[in-house]
Design a protein around this motif. Sequence first.
Motif, PDB file in Angstrom:
ATOM      1  N   ALA A 180      83.435 120.930  12.010  1.00 23.34           N
ATOM      2  CA  ALA A 180      84.422 119.605  12.399  1.00 23.34           C
ATOM      3  C   ALA A 180      85.840 119.941  11.896  1.00 23.34           C
ATOM      4  CB  ALA A 180      84.157 118.367  11.900  1.00 23.34           C
ATOM      5  N   ALA A 181      86.146 120.310  10.830  1.00 25.13           N
ATOM      6  CA  ALA A 181      87.469 120.566  10.436  1.00 25.13           C
ATOM      7  C   ALA A 181      88.053 121.825  10.885  1.00 25.13           C
ATOM      8  CB  ALA A 181      87.405 120.728   8.808  1.00 25.13           C
ATOM      9  N   ALA A 182      87.314 122.688  11.245  1.00 28.60           N
ATOM     10  CA  ALA A 182      87.722 124.108  12.067  1.00 28.60           C
ATOM     11  C   ALA A 182      88.169 123.859  13.342  1.00 28.60           C
ATOM     12  CB  ALA A 182      86.585 125.183  11.898  1.00 28.60           C
ATOM     13  N   ALA A 183      87.311 122.813  14.157  1.00 26.75           N
ATOM     14  CA  ALA A 183      87.713 122.341  15.319  1.00 26.75           C
ATOM     15  C   ALA A 183      88.744 121.271  15.572  1.00 26.75           C
ATOM     16  CB  ALA A 183      86.547 121.767  16.220  1.00 26.75           C
ATOM     17  N   GLY A 184      89.217 120.545  14.249  1.00 27.08           N
ATOM     18  CA  GLY A 184      90.361 119.730  14.137  1.00 27.08           C
ATOM     19  C   GLY A 184      89.554 118.394  14.709  1.00 27.08           C
ATOM     20  N   LEU A 185      88.378 117.937  14.354  1.00 24.79           N
ATOM     21  CA  LEU A 185      87.554 116.763  14.628  1.00 24.79           C
ATOM     22  C   LEU A 185      87.191 116.184  13.387  1.00 24.79           C
ATOM     23  CD1 LEU A 185      85.558 118.161  17.483  1.00 24.79           C
ATOM     24  CD2 LEU A 185      87.578 116.681  17.684  1.00 24.79           C
ATOM     25  N   PRO A 186      86.901 114.920  13.348  1.00 20.79           N
ATOM     26  CA  PRO A 186      86.530 114.308  11.977  1.00 20.79           C
ATOM     27  C   PRO A 186      84.972 114.386  11.965  1.00 20.79           C
ATOM     28  CG  PRO A 186      86.988 112.534  13.843  1.00 20.79           C
ATOM     29  CD  PRO A 186      87.361 113.848  14.462  1.00 20.79           C
ATOM     30  N   ASP A 187      84.596 114.646  10.801  1.00 21.10           N
ATOM     31  CA  ASP A 187      83.076 114.805  10.348  1.00 21.10           C
ATOM     32  C   ASP A 187      82.213 113.340  10.548  1.00 21.10           C
ATOM     33  OD1 ASP A 187      80.534 116.056   9.707  1.00 21.10           O
ATOM     34  OD2 ASP A 187      80.925 115.649   7.571  1.00 21.10           O
ATOM     35  N   GLY A 188      81.177 113.329  10.785  1.00 23.88           N
ATOM     36  CA  GLY A 188      80.377 111.985  10.608  1.00 23.88           C
ATOM     37  C   GLY A 188      80.689 111.075  11.592  1.00 23.88           C
ATOM     38  N   THR A 189      81.241 111.279  12.733  1.00 26.12           N
ATOM     39  CA  THR A 189      81.773 110.433  13.696  1.00 26.12           C
ATOM     40  C   THR A 189      81.050 110.633  15.100  1.00 26.12           C
ATOM     41  OG1 THR A 189      83.654 111.495  14.341  1.00 26.12           O
ATOM     42  CG2 THR A 189      83.876 109.864  12.556  1.00 26.12           C
ATOM     43  N   ALA A 190      80.162 111.787  15.265  1.00 23.93           N
ATOM     44  CA  ALA A 190      79.485 111.926  16.381  1.00 23.93           C
ATOM     45  C   ALA A 190      80.606 112.807  17.459  1.00 23.93           C
ATOM     46  CB  ALA A 190      78.606 111.028  17.081  1.00 23.93           C
ATOM     47  N   ALA A 191      81.562 113.482  17.028  1.00 23.67           N
ATOM     48  CA  ALA A 191      82.507 114.064  17.766  1.00 23.67           C
ATOM     49  C   ALA A 191      82.385 115.316  17.892  1.00 23.67           C
ATOM     50  CB  ALA A 191      84.055 113.611  17.047  1.00 23.67           C
ATOM     51  N   THR A 192      81.210 116.101  17.316  1.00 30.35           N
ATOM     52  CA  THR A 192      81.164 117.398  17.252  1.00 30.35           C
ATOM     53  C   THR A 192      80.017 117.962  17.787  1.00 30.35           C
ATOM     54  OG1 THR A 192      80.230 117.450  15.195  1.00 30.35           O
ATOM     55  CG2 THR A 192      82.869 117.705  15.171  1.00 30.35           C
ATOM     56  N   ARG A 193      79.270 117.119  18.805  1.00 29.52           N
ATOM     57  CA  ARG A 193      78.074 117.488  19.400  1.00 29.52           C
ATOM     58  C   ARG A 193      78.291 118.951  20.021  1.00 29.52           C
ATOM     59  NH1 ARG A 193      74.957 117.685  24.055  1.00 29.52           N
ATOM     60  NH2 ARG A 193      72.756 116.887  23.735  1.00 29.52           N
ATOM     61  N   ASP A 194      79.485 118.927  20.960  1.00 30.38           N
ATOM     62  CA  ASP A 194      79.705 120.010  21.737  1.00 30.38           C
ATOM     63  C   ASP A 194      79.891 121.316  21.098  1.00 30.38           C
ATOM     64  OD1 ASP A 194      79.091 118.481  24.007  1.00 30.38           O
ATOM     65  OD2 ASP A 194      81.304 118.248  24.514  1.00 30.38           O
ATOM     66  N   VAL A 195      80.895 121.050  19.940  1.00 33.54           N
ATOM     67  CA  VAL A 195      81.172 122.502  19.054  1.00 33.54           C
ATOM     68  C   VAL A 195      79.935 122.961  18.359  1.00 33.54           C
ATOM     69  CG1 VAL A 195      83.695 122.179  19.080  1.00 33.54           C
ATOM     70  CG2 VAL A 195      82.158 120.962  17.217  1.00 33.54           C
ATOM     71  N   THR A 196      78.989 121.799  17.811  1.00 32.76           N
ATOM     72  CA  THR A 196      77.895 122.239  16.969  1.00 32.76           C
ATOM     73  C   THR A 196      77.123 122.717  17.932  1.00 32.76           C
ATOM     74  OG1 THR A 196      78.271 120.202  15.581  1.00 32.76           O
ATOM     75  CG2 THR A 196      76.110 121.275  15.847  1.00 32.76           C
ATOM     76  N   LEU A 197      76.658 122.563  19.312  1.00 31.22           N
ATOM     77  CA  LEU A 197      75.780 123.427  20.109  1.00 31.22           C
ATOM     78  C   LEU A 197      76.474 124.541  20.301  1.00 31.22           C
ATOM     79  CD1 LEU A 197      73.270 123.094  21.882  1.00 31.22           C
ATOM     80  CD2 LEU A 197      74.535 121.662  23.468  1.00 31.22           C
ATOM     81  N   LEU A 198      77.759 124.810  20.830  1.00 29.64           N
ATOM     82  CA  LEU A 198      78.159 125.940  21.057  1.00 29.64           C
ATOM     83  C   LEU A 198      77.943 126.932  19.927  1.00 29.64           C
ATOM     84  CD1 LEU A 198      79.995 127.680  22.622  1.00 29.64           C
ATOM     85  CD2 LEU A 198      82.042 126.819  21.742  1.00 29.64           C
TER      86      LEU A 198
END
Length: 258
Positions: free
Chosen positions: A47-65
């Motif tokens: 999340a931090a590497a992508a500039g997104l907050p952790d634990g808020t369901a904001a990183t589904r796409d980057v996690t899958l990528l």
Amino acid sequence: MTPFSAFSALHHTDIPLLLPNAWDHASASALAAQGFAAIGTTSLGVAAAAGLPDGTAATRDVTLLLARQLGRGAFLLSVDAEDGFHQDPDEVAELACELAEAGAVGINLEDGLASPQLHAAKISAVKAAAPDLFVNARTDTYWLGDGGHTETCRRLDAYQQAGADGVFVPGLSDAARITDLVKTLDVPLNILYSPLGPTVAQLGDLGVRRVSLGSLLYRRALGAALDAAADIRAGRPPRGVTPTYAEVQALSDADPQP
């Protein structure tokens, strides 16, 4: 032996599985080159590497990528998927199938102290949809709550009954409590390593079968970068190990190899 059975077997040896957590292709490649047979991801680092907050369901796409980038590497990959990025068990199961197709052999699912019934339903849905994905079910009773033993056992029992292959209790480092908890479980216990807590060997003696590093390596990497910048600004050569340009380039050019 299938990847699932190989990963599962690493949780049933006399020595606990030490699982380092990567946040990008280069970090996973570097860890694999050190001989780690299994590598996890860290939701905070991703999340931090992508500039997104952790634990808020904001990183589904980057996690899958990232899973698609790492899933074909010559190591066993477990993905930290927060709470599954959704409250609907069917949606979480769909994600699990995508991760399995990407090459992941494990998924880490946290309850965030939400309803244990809901989390158990997510686990059941994942195991039904992707039976060869090792589900590490995390409870946050110590991470976010007051660490009550009764509530921790209640949640973990529900998760193992729902089909979890292992359970995870970050924030727990007290030896006596770990020993008591191990006695109540039928599946392997995962503990988050703490520099101030027991060593990996000591955790193994307590019955812990998996030790995760979580976001520690990512935070240490950031700390090392800040220390190096401060040293250079102060007129000192930077301390610590500095990989060469060619070494980093080699990590980026090749698939992660153990």
